[in-house]
Design a protein around this motif. Structure first.
Motif, short mmCIF file in Angstrom:
data_model
loop_
_atom_site.label_atom_id
_atom_site.label_comp_id
_atom_site.label_asym_id
_atom_site.label_seq_id
_atom_site.Cartn_x
_atom_site.Cartn_y
_atom_site.Cartn_z
N ASN A 281 0.84 -1.20 0.00
CA ASN A 281 0.00 0.00 0.00
C ASN A 281 0.87 1.25 0.00
N SER B 56 -10.82 -4.31 -4.21
CA SER B 56 -12.09 -4.20 -3.49
C SER B 56 -13.12 -5.16 -4.06
N GLN C 39 -12.48 -4.02 1.15
CA GLN C 39 -11.22 -4.49 0.59
C GLN C 39 -11.13 -6.00 0.77
N ASN D 179 -4.67 -4.73 -2.67
CA ASN D 179 -5.66 -3.66 -2.53
C ASN D 179 -6.78 -3.77 -3.56
N SER E 95 -6.05 -7.61 0.62
CA SER E 95 -5.30 -6.46 1.15
C SER E 95 -3.91 -6.39 0.55
#
Ligand SMILES: Cc1cc2nc3c(=O)[nH]c(=O)nc-3n(C[C@H](O)[C@H](O)[C@H](O)COP(=O)(O)OP(=O)(O)OC[C@H]3O[C@@H](n4cnc5c(N)ncnc54)[C@H](O)[C@@H]3O)c2cc1C
Ligand code: SF4
Length: 837
Positions: free
Chosen positions: A296, A427, A419, A425, A422
């Protein structure tokens, strides 16, 4: 316009992700990308590092091949450590003397294992667990070691302990705290986890502060503060991580009191042209030791450099792992300061512990811990993250599958912004729109969204979402066997059992959709008929149902010859039988090789020689080894208590008995087994479809293991069984698998997709929750009683023997088969050699 230089120090998982994000976002190619990589190879998957021990190579673990860097114009300085940063001149210097100026500098130097300053820690035989080189060192050292201890009972420590056990060592876990995984789980969970880990043959020592590593140059033990000591000849230190912030310190960047480069919401250091990401970055006084937050961060910094806006606001630290074959998951906040309620479900016998923490009014989930059964993890995590209101009786959410309660929550309840993956990332909205745009299978979905390609923890939820969305779109989730049968394999199995139909044509005429059948349904029906009736696969009426290996009761090789594999139950063989194998190999010019399944394969047999070869073998007392069939292959064994000084039970005798019981039984896929005489596990039983390990009190039964392309550690099904109960459970397990698995599905995949998993299997097999045990027992006994050696049947039937000819109208051999001598045996000629011949 000249390009700006973006220099990345550190080419680990996060550094590599950052480069990929830059390539994706820098559409105008405004930046030169340069990276320094201290290790001798480009970034690899550290998360799956332990798979190096189960056969993955460094290449398999590589995230991007070296060509990817060059093809995309990235300059990579391999095996070259950045040694200084000159912030004034905006220059990075490397150990090999490279000097590169930067406009933007990204520190992605990760962390290194923390090694406590215990006297003697520098001795030979002490390792850390972080890089491929560390693992190579451990493998080499393990060759001359017998006992290993891991200092640290956290997540990585337990993974390292399993690795030492896999290396064949007696394995000990030494933890300073009073419980295992003190950062992730609570005291009660720690106790259950300790029991599970000890049942897997590892020793756990809690409340132990190591005071000295003993040894004379080489490790031979360790002593503890309480005066006790432990004799070991290998130690792996897994006592936490320390950020690699040395470069940052040296050039005056702000670092935290316990290490880590201080960053703000933009992941910027106190020098605006320098960012820090991954395990070196200290955000809000916290180092994120997981890959997903690092990924992220990489994305956020790449967005900013390429002109976008993005900020980091912390990350969820939930984790789900399989540790030593058992699920361990923790999500949300497990130590909330605010008043809360606890819902706890413990089953020490089954080895499960589940704790949910909810708000005082019981409406919101705050966090939770799942040990032994973490199937609900995906749903519970989403409920926590998305603050979905809990059902009236939240305990439903953690009751074992099959306990009669309806699942209170599904993918439909999630908002589009949830999400799901993870690591990448991704969704729910991203996944649903990919499905709507045609990605209607899991592989297609993974490849276009990347969901499930990181740690893999979200794959069950992604699959769930896929099936759910397909249904929503009106696209039936198609489970038909093929266009000729609108039934699942399980449905057809039930039809064959109920009707007694014993041939393909009748089944197709009465329960099919017309046509003649295809390459999918013919072998599947052939396998069902064989499983239900123990019908002879080589019988003329079944001929069109056989795949090419079954047709000749042998495995075809690359040069068109066949292999001959006699059964050697439990790997035990007499000198007389060995001599016969040698004589047959000599007479027919066959290549001989001892296999991992403890038998001898004979390669290079011509199809017309197969009957004569088998006649000689059968006359000497051999039987078909079914190496060609979807059936039991081997039951590997160690010498057990008969010869081995560690053995606690006679593993060889049991392996022979088990192999003879299940030989010849046809199944949806091949079945492998093994029996070890003690927890040292020399027969590798935990990598088999069913594995048995001797204990002082009886036998532990492990189910659903697999080696091969997709290794899976078997689950402990039941412990300390007497032989009669053990055989009863295996009978039921195999029959239930044969009855319910899809075509060509190994037990590992079947078990993973079985709703309720091993827990459900226990209910079916031990508690008879479906009321089918009597039927399973009787079906298995029928198969055992009607066993026949397929090769014996074949050589006794002149009609069947007719098919063993290279040419339909003569008995001549195929003259195009050419062999070359190598190391005193034959091998197939390669193309060049064939051309010359
Ligand atoms: C065995 C194991 C299992 C794990 N399992 C999980 C898991 O299940 N789930 C999960 O989320 N995380 C897991 N992790 C943690 C995860 O691997 C890390 O969070 C992730 O690798 C961090 O990435 P990074 O790029 O920040 O650091 P790293 O991957 O450590 O990469 C940093 C790189 O920078 C290099 N470097 C350092 N200094 C310099 C320098 N001066 N010049 C040049 N190069 C330099 C280092 O040599 C290294 O190659 C696991 C880690 C290990 C070791
Ligand atoms: S009994 Fe078997 S598993 Fe145990 S140490 Fe001896 S050979 Fe290995």
């Amino acid at each position: 316009m000249s390009k700006e230089n973006v220099v990345v120090i550190g080419n680990g998982m996060v550094g590599c992700k950052f480069l990929a994000a830059m390539l994706q976002k820098d559409s105008e190619q405004r930046f030169n990308l340069i990276t320094f990589c201290e290790e001798p190879r480009p970034a690899y998957d550290r998360v799956h590092l332990s798979e190096y021990f189960s056969g993955k190579t460094a290449e398999d673990l590589t995230l991007q091949p070296i060509d990817w860097y060059t093809d995309n114009g990235i300059t990579i300085h391999l095996e070259d450590k950045a040694v200084s940063i000159d912030r004034e001149a905006k220059l990075v210097r490397s150990a090999k003397g490279v000097e590169v100026s930067y406009d933007v500098l990204v520190l992605a130097t990760g962390s290194s294992p923390f090694v406590p300053p215990v006297p003697g820690i520098e001795k030979e035989g002490v390792f850390v667990y972080r890089t491929i080189e560390d693992l190579e060192g451990m493998m080499e050292h393990a060759k001359s070691a017998s006992k290993a201890a891991v200092i640290g009972g956290g997540l990585l420590g337990l993974e390292a302990a399993k690795a030492t056990q896999d290396l064949g060592l007696e394995s000990h876990v030494v933890e300073f705290a009073p419980r295992l995984m003190p950062r992730q789980i609570d005291e009660a969970g720690g106790e259950i986890l300790k029991d599970i880990i000890e049942s897997r043959g590892l020793s756990v020592h809690l409340n132990k502060a190591t005071t000295e590593i003993l040894g004379d140059g080489k490790v031979f033990g360790m002593s503890f503060k309480d005066g006790s000591s432990l004799e070991v000849d290998m130690i792996v230190v897994s006592a936490g991580i320390r950020p690699r912030d040395e470069l940052a310190r040296d050039c005056g960047l702000e670092v935290g009191p316990r290490g880590g480069v201080v960053v703000d919401d933009k992941l910027q250091t106190n020098d605006p042209s320098i960012f820090a990401i991954g395990e070196v970055a200290l955000y809000n006084n916290f180092i994120y030791g997981l890959v997903a937050p690092g990924y992220n961060m990489a994305d956020i910094v790449a967005t900013q450099i390429t002109g976008g806006q993005a900020e980091f606001h912390g990350a969820d630290m939930s984790t789900k792992l399989k540790l030593i074959g058992t699920d361990v998951a923790s999500f949300g906040n497990i130590e909330p300061q605010e008043p809360h309620r606890n819902i706890v479900l413990t089953d020490p016998v089954k080895g499960t512990y589940k704790r949910l923490l909810t708000s005082q009014d019981g409406k919101q989930l705050i966090g939770g811990i799942l040990i032994g059964d973490a199937d609900a993890y995906g749903n519970l995590l989403q409920m926590t993250l998305n603050q979905i209101e809990l059902p009236e009786d939240p305990i439903q959410l953690i009751l074992p599958a099959g306990s009669g309660t309806a699942p209170a929550f599904g993918p439909a309840a999630l908002p589009d912004s949830a999400q799901i993956c993870s690591c990448e990332n991704v969704s729910k909205g991203d996944i649903c729109s990919a499905i709507e745009n045609g990605a209607t299978t899991l592989p297609a979905l993974k490849s276009c969204t990347k969901a499930g390609t990181g740690c893999g923890g979200c794959v069950p939820l992604v699959t769930n979402l896929l099936n759910h969305t397909l249904k929503e779109l009106g696209q039936e989730v198609n489970t038909d066997l093929c266009e000729h049968f609108s039934h699942t394999r399980q449905g057809l199995y039930e039809i064959v059992r109920a009707t007694g139909i014993d041939n393909f044509d009748t089944l197709l005429a009465t329960h099919g959709n017309g046509g003649r059948g295809c390459e999918i349904c013919k072998p599947a029906v052939g396998s069902i008929l064989a499983s239900v009736h123990n019908d002879k696969v080589i019988a003329p009426r079944n001929r069109k149902l056989q795949d090419s290996n079954d047709r000749y009761l042998a495995n075809i090789q690359k040069d068109g010859t066949y292999s001959v594999v006699p059964r050697v139950p439990g790997g035990e063989i007499t000198p007389e039988k060995l001599i016969v194998i040698g004589e047959v190999a000599n007479e027919y010019g066959l290549y001989t090789k001892i296999t991992g399944g403890q038998r001898i394969d004979l390669f290079g047999a011509k199809v017309n020689d197969l009957p004569a070869i088998w006649k000689k073998l059968i006359d000497a007392g051999f039987e078909s080894g079914h190496a060609y069939g979807k059936a039991l292959r081997t039951v590997k064994s160690c010498v057990g208590s008969t010869w081995c000084r560690f053995g606690v039970q006679d593993s060889t005798s049991l392996a022979i008995e088990v192999e003879n019981r299940y030989k010849g039984i046809r199944a949806p896929h091949k079945i492998k087994s093994a029996v070890s005489g003690c927890t040292r596990e020399c027969a590798e039983a935990q990598s088999k479809d069913f594995g048995i390990i001797a204990t002082e009190k009886g036998w532990n039964l492990y189910l659903g293991g697999n080696g091969g392309m997709k290794p899976r550690h078997a689950d402990l099904f039941a412990a300390d069984l007497d032989k009669e109960t053990l055989i009863k459970y295996i009978d039921r397990y195999l029959m239930f698998y044969i009855k319910t698995a899809d075509k060509l599905t190994r037990t590992s995949v079947w078990l993973d997709s079985l709703e309720g998993g091993i827990e459900h299997l226990r209910e079916v097999i031990i508690e008879d929750s479906l009321g089918i045990c009597a039927e399973l027992d009787q079906q298995m006994q029928h198969l055992v009683d009607t066993y026949h050696c397929e090769w014996k049947d074949a050589i006794e039937d002149p009609e069947k023997l007719k098919r063993f000819r290279h040419f339909g109208n003569t008995d001549e051999s195929d003259p195009t088969i050419k062999h070359i001598l190598e190391r005193e045996q034959i091998r197939p000629a390669n193309e060049e050699e064939l051309a010359k011949a």
